[in-house]
Design a protein around this motif. Sequence first.
Motif, PDB file in Angstrom:
ATOM      1  N   TRP A  13       0.742  -1.164  -0.083  1.00 55.09           N
ATOM      2  CA  TRP A  13       0.181   0.141  -0.012  1.00 55.09           C
ATOM      3  C   TRP A  13       0.976   1.305  -0.006  1.00 55.09           C
ATOM      4  O   TRP A  13       1.722   1.345   0.703  1.00 55.09           O
ATOM      5  CB  TRP A  13      -0.999  -0.033   1.234  1.00 55.09           C
ATOM      6  N   LYS A  14       0.718   2.042  -1.107  1.00 58.37           N
ATOM      7  CA  LYS A  14       1.528   3.298  -1.288  1.00 58.37           C
ATOM      8  C   LYS A  14       0.643   4.635  -0.917  1.00 58.37           C
ATOM      9  O   LYS A  14      -0.304   4.679  -1.664  1.00 58.37           O
ATOM     10  CB  LYS A  14       2.068   3.374  -2.373  1.00 58.37           C
ATOM     11  N   LEU A  15       1.412   5.483  -0.282  1.00 55.60           N
ATOM     12  CA  LEU A  15       0.896   6.589   0.099  1.00 55.60           C
ATOM     13  C   LEU A  15       1.667   7.819  -1.137  1.00 55.60           C
ATOM     14  O   LEU A  15       2.547   7.720  -0.821  1.00 55.60           O
ATOM     15  CB  LEU A  15       0.882   7.320   1.517  1.00 55.60           C
ATOM     16  N   THR A  16       0.914   8.490  -1.820  1.00 52.74           N
ATOM     17  CA  THR A  16       1.328   9.067  -3.112  1.00 52.74           C
ATOM     18  C   THR A  16       0.681  10.517  -2.928  1.00 52.74           C
ATOM     19  O   THR A  16      -0.656  10.692  -3.151  1.00 52.74           O
ATOM     20  CB  THR A  16       1.307   8.245  -4.370  1.00 52.74           C
ATOM     21  N   ALA A  17       1.366  11.372  -3.158  1.00 53.38           N
ATOM     22  CA  ALA A  17       0.909  12.867  -3.283  1.00 53.38           C
ATOM     23  C   ALA A  17       0.519  13.051  -4.740  1.00 53.38           C
ATOM     24  O   ALA A  17       0.917  12.571  -5.503  1.00 53.38           O
ATOM     25  CB  ALA A  17       1.854  13.970  -3.076  1.00 53.38           C
ATOM     26  N   GLU A  18      -0.772  13.749  -4.821  1.00 48.65           N
ATOM     27  CA  GLU A  18      -1.379  13.697  -6.139  1.00 48.65           C
ATOM     28  C   GLU A  18      -0.547  14.263  -7.279  1.00 48.65           C
ATOM     29  O   GLU A  18       0.066  15.520  -6.781  1.00 48.65           O
ATOM     30  CB  GLU A  18      -2.527  14.410  -6.096  1.00 48.65           C
TER      31      GLU A  18
END
Length: 75
Positions: A13-18
């Motif tokens: 699971w990856k948290l990525t800024a738009e």
Amino acid sequence: MKNYHLTKKDNQWKLTAEGNERASKVFETKKEGVQQSAEYLKNNQGGSLKIHLENGKIQEERTYPKSSDPKESKG
């Protein structure tokens, strides 16, 4: 306010800024991702977190801190 997406890719699971290609944070489980993404946003000037299902559809959206939420709805 920045927008972030929590998505599953390559069994993580990856948290990525738009607008970014590189993940800000990587997690083993979705539960861990949701919890730690909330802390990350609270500690980094807040933002909107879009939590995705494994198939890529948006499951829900949360705003951190809650006081920054532009909506007047509960939830």
